[in-house]
Design an enzyme around this catalytic site. Structure first.
Site, PDB file in Angstrom:
ATOM      1  N   GLU A 101       0.889  -1.179   0.000  1.00 16.05           N
ATOM      2  CA  GLU A 101       0.000   0.000   0.000  1.00 16.05           C
ATOM      3  C   GLU A 101       0.914   1.212   0.000  1.00 16.05           C
ATOM      4  OE1 GLU A 101      -3.237  -0.222  -0.282  1.00 16.05           O
ATOM      5  OE2 GLU A 101      -3.078  -2.392  -0.288  1.00 16.05           O
TER       6      GLU A 101
ATOM      7  N   CYS B 187      -2.349   9.218   2.802  1.00 18.25           N
ATOM      8  CA  CYS B 187      -2.049   8.621   1.489  1.00 18.25           C
ATOM      9  C   CYS B 187      -3.115   8.982   0.467  1.00 18.25           C
ATOM     10  CB  CYS B 187      -1.905   7.115   1.623  1.00 18.25           C
ATOM     11  SG  CYS B 187      -3.327   6.320   2.360  1.00 18.25           S
TER      12      CYS B 187
HETATM   13  P1  NAD Z   1       8.663   4.494   4.330  1.00 19.72           P
HETATM   14  O1  NAD Z   1       8.609   3.666   3.107  1.00 19.72           O
HETATM   15  O2  NAD Z   1       9.834   5.388   4.520  1.00 19.72           O
HETATM   16  O3  NAD Z   1       8.620   3.582   5.635  1.00 19.72           O
HETATM   17  C1  NAD Z   1       7.567   2.673   5.874  1.00 19.72           C
HETATM   18  C2  NAD Z   1       8.040   1.574   6.786  1.00 19.72           C
HETATM   19  O4  NAD Z   1       9.008   0.791   6.095  1.00 19.72           O
HETATM   20  C3  NAD Z   1       8.732   2.062   8.059  1.00 19.72           C
HETATM   21  O5  NAD Z   1       8.321   1.247   9.123  1.00 19.72           O
HETATM   22  C4  NAD Z   1      10.197   1.863   7.748  1.00 19.72           C
HETATM   23  O6  NAD Z   1      11.027   1.697   8.875  1.00 19.72           O
HETATM   24  C5  NAD Z   1      10.153   0.588   6.933  1.00 19.72           C
HETATM   25  N1  NAD Z   1      11.309   0.341   6.067  1.00 19.72           N
HETATM   26  C6  NAD Z   1      12.251   1.217   5.628  1.00 19.72           C
HETATM   27  N2  NAD Z   1      13.148   0.574   4.832  1.00 19.72           N
HETATM   28  C7  NAD Z   1      12.753  -0.719   4.761  1.00 19.72           C
HETATM   29  C8  NAD Z   1      13.232  -1.865   4.055  1.00 19.72           C
HETATM   30  N3  NAD Z   1      14.325  -1.809   3.285  1.00 19.72           N
HETATM   31  N4  NAD Z   1      12.560  -3.020   4.185  1.00 19.72           N
HETATM   32  C9  NAD Z   1      11.437  -3.096   4.948  1.00 19.72           C
HETATM   33  N5  NAD Z   1      10.935  -2.047   5.638  1.00 19.72           N
HETATM   34  C10 NAD Z   1      11.583  -0.868   5.543  1.00 19.72           C
HETATM   35  O7  NAD Z   1       7.299   5.288   4.375  1.00 19.72           O
HETATM   36  P2  NAD Z   1       6.863   6.396   5.412  1.00 19.72           P
HETATM   37  O8  NAD Z   1       7.631   7.638   5.106  1.00 19.72           O
HETATM   38  O9  NAD Z   1       6.890   5.835   6.782  1.00 19.72           O
HETATM   39  O10 NAD Z   1       5.321   6.584   5.047  1.00 19.72           O
HETATM   40  C11 NAD Z   1       4.845   7.542   4.154  1.00 19.72           C
HETATM   41  C12 NAD Z   1       4.469   6.896   2.851  1.00 19.72           C
HETATM   42  O11 NAD Z   1       3.497   5.893   3.082  1.00 19.72           O
HETATM   43  C13 NAD Z   1       3.821   7.865   1.878  1.00 19.72           C
HETATM   44  O12 NAD Z   1       4.311   7.631   0.584  1.00 19.72           O
HETATM   45  C14 NAD Z   1       2.350   7.506   1.953  1.00 19.72           C
HETATM   46  O13 NAD Z   1       1.602   7.831   0.809  1.00 19.72           O
HETATM   47  C15 NAD Z   1       2.432   6.038   2.153  1.00 19.72           C
HETATM   48  N6  NAD Z   1       1.200   5.520   2.725  1.00 19.72           N
HETATM   49  C16 NAD Z   1       0.416   4.720   1.957  1.00 19.72           C
HETATM   50  C17 NAD Z   1      -0.793   4.244   2.454  1.00 19.72           C
HETATM   51  C18 NAD Z   1      -1.688   3.357   1.645  1.00 19.72           C
HETATM   52  O14 NAD Z   1      -2.570   2.725   2.226  1.00 19.72           O
HETATM   53  N7  NAD Z   1      -1.526   3.261   0.338  1.00 19.72           N
HETATM   54  C19 NAD Z   1      -1.183   4.591   3.755  1.00 19.72           C
HETATM   55  C20 NAD Z   1      -0.367   5.426   4.492  1.00 19.72           C
HETATM   56  C21 NAD Z   1       0.838   5.868   3.979  1.00 19.72           C
END
Ligand code: NAD
Length: 512
Positions: A247, A281
């Site tokens: 997502e 999001c």
């Molecule tokens: P991010 O991708 O930076 O981090 C998300 C999670 O992934 C964190 O817990 C992080 O520690 C972890 N992570 C980082 N590197 C990783 C790796 N290599 N392997 C596995 N996990 C790893 O995202 P963010 O900045 O926390 O969130 C914001 C983003 O999320 C925005 O782009 C937003 O649109 C999106 N978002 C999408 C939805 C949806 O339902 N489509 C909902 C909420 C947020």
């Protein structure tokens, strides 16, 4: 989300991260960065705990969700306070988006999971129906890894976890390093509701811990976060041949038709863009308004925005930016837009009256698709409005994006709204509403294009935490297999005659 910075540790010691409240800049605690060894140990514990849990009737698992709902109600102030400390969002948003949404989800799955995951008997087509019977059972996958982002720290952690749990899995959650305390609180709430030990565990840490979880032996990863990280998670899951749902980010478009109720549309634009300080999001990130109503619509939007109160204390409508990196992205997009000729109607700067990470609610016009603000995910309180000649042009612009998460259409003609929705390249669309899809439990939710893979929520999402196993039963106790050999030209000719009868004659087609 909180401001996060590394803590000095001695050589050989685990890394630690220190967190600050983004609205007040006060320290709020530290977390340890857990490693691949921690993740592997957690999977081992989870796998043992899942055996008994997975064999319980769903009605019994539902009772745990019901108790979790009761605990949620009792501990709602703790949840709100934790979310506020980590994010600086408004109290009302914490109540609506984090507590209410999770409560609704707990209630829905506690009541409906047994129906959705009930073993099914399906009638087969044609002649097969007299020979075979098909049953489908929904088996839990085993251990599910959930990785969550910072913008909805409690709801985006709890929602996938509670669905995976009621489907019979054990769950390991890795919350964002920017909002880890909401994830840890989720564990406290499940434990207080009596969930058996080992079924729900939390790993704290940053990307290292998330990456470790994807490679620690889980049976599925449910990931919510950015496109960039989602791609890494997809690679890790592909290498281990395990399923994942991704997502990811969005750049949701709003279309305002000539016949829209402009008061409602302006309200929808403001809520869509500034709810959660634009860090949602499915937030509205770009508006296409038909020329003939553009001036009036824009004036109404600016009037609404001028009433918004930004703050960190007491009653206010727009909160903080949850972490410094997001503020940098917002400023970069704004500088690019202004340099390319965008006009700032209101806002356009950090809030000079507030100490923490605050950017003023901003409305822009004179924007075009050459600007980052119309192309890349901004994830901030910015509402760019673009005038278009007609609805066809609005649809074309809305679809001119590498994202496809959500979108919304405003018109007094509902049928037209639905027709436009069908032509928008988005995972979901609202008509005369905004950002609602994730909150509708029955609606499958997920993105198209770079906004993700797979869907969460509803029947599709819940079944996604299971393997749908078909069981085929021969109605004649296996006689057909006994009659199979020997192969001969005569039986082949019989088969060919049979096919001709079945698909080459009226009666055959009726039968099949
Ligand atoms: P991010 O991708 O930076 O981090 C998300 C999670 O992934 C964190 O817990 C992080 O520690 C972890 N992570 C980082 N590197 C990783 C790796 N290599 N392997 C596995 N996990 C790893 O995202 P963010 O900045 O926390 O969130 C914001 C983003 O999320 C925005 O782009 C937003 O649109 C999106 N978002 C999408 C939805 C949806 O339902 N489509 C909902 C909420 C947020």
């Amino acid at each position: 989300m909180a401001i996060v910075s590394p803590v000095n540790t001695a050589p050989g010691e685990r890394r630690r991260l220190a967190l600050q409240n983004p609205a007040t800049l006060e320290p709020i605690g530290e977390i340890e960065v857990q490693t691949i060894d921690d993740a592997t140990a957690a999977v081992e514990i989870a796998r043992k705990a899942q055996v008994e849990w997975g064999s319980l009737p769903i009605s019994e698992r539902a009772r745990y969700l019901q108790r979790t709902l009761e605990t949620l109600l009792e501990r709602q102030d703790d949840i709100i306070d934790t979310v506020l400390r980590e994010t600086g969002k408004t109290r009302t948003e914490a109540l609506q988006m984090e507590v209410f949404a999770v409560g609704d989800s707990l209630n829905y799955y506690a009541k409906n999971a047994a129906r959705i995951l009930r073993p099914e008997k399906r009638t087969l087509h044609g002649i097969l129906r007299v020979l075979k019977q098909l049953r489908i059972i929904y088996r839990p996958l085993g251990v599910v890894g959930v990785i969550s982002p910072w913008n909805g720290p409690f709801v985006l952690s709890m929602n996938p976890c509670l669905q995976a749990l009621i489907a019979g899995n054990a769950v390991i959650l890795k919350p964002s390093e920017i909002t880890p305390f909401s994830g840890l609180l989720a564990a406290e709430i499940f434990a207080a509701a009596g969930l058996p030990d080992g079924l729900f565990q939390v790993l704290t840490g940053d990307g290292e811990t998330g990456a470790a979880l994807t490679r620690a032996g889980v049976d599925k990863v449910s990931f919510t976060g950015s496109v960039e990280t989602g791609r890494k998670v997809a690679v890790a899951c592909a290498e281990q041949l395990i399923p994942c749902t991704l997502e990811l980010g969005g750049k949701d478009a709003m279309i305002v038709c000539e016949d829209a109720n402009l008061d409602y549309a302006a309200g929808g634009a403001v809520a869509g863009a500034f709810m959660n300080t634009g860090q949602y999001c499915c937030g509205t990130e770009r508006v296409y308004v038909v020329e003939s109503v553009a001036e009036e619509f824009t004036r109404k939007v600016v009037d609404c925005v001028s009433e918004l109160r930004q703050g960190s204390d007491g009653e206010f409508d727009v909160g903080a930016i949850f972490w410094p990196r997001q503020l940098e992205i917002i400023e970069e997009h704004m500088a690019d837009a202004v340099e390319r000729g965008a006009k700032v109607l209101t806002g356009g700067r950090r809030n000079p009256d507030l100490e923490g990470l605050f950017y003023e609610p901003t409305v822009l016009t004179n924007v075009d698709h050459g600007m980052k603000i119309m192309r890349d995910e901004t994830f901030g309180p910015i509402l760019p409005i673009m005038r278009v000649s007609d609805e066809e042009a609005a649809i074309a612009h809305a679809n001119d994006s590498r994202y496809g998460l959500g979108g919304n259409v405003w018109t007094r003609d509902t049928s037209k709204g639905v027709r436009i929705a069908q032509r928008m390249q988005s995972g979901s669309v609202c008509v005369n509403d905004m950002t609602m899809t994730y909150g509708i439990q029955e609606a499958p939710f997920g993105g198209l294009k770079q906004s993700g893979i797979g869907q969460v929520n509803g029947e599709t999402g819940l079944r996604g935490y299971c393997h749908a196993e078909p069981i085929i039963v021969d109605r004649r106790g296996g006689k057909m297999s006994a009659d199979r050999y020997p192969y001969s030209a005569k039986t082949d000719a019989g088969m060919q005659k049979f096919m001709k009868l079945l698909w080459g004659t009226g009666i055959g087609r009726w039968l099949s």
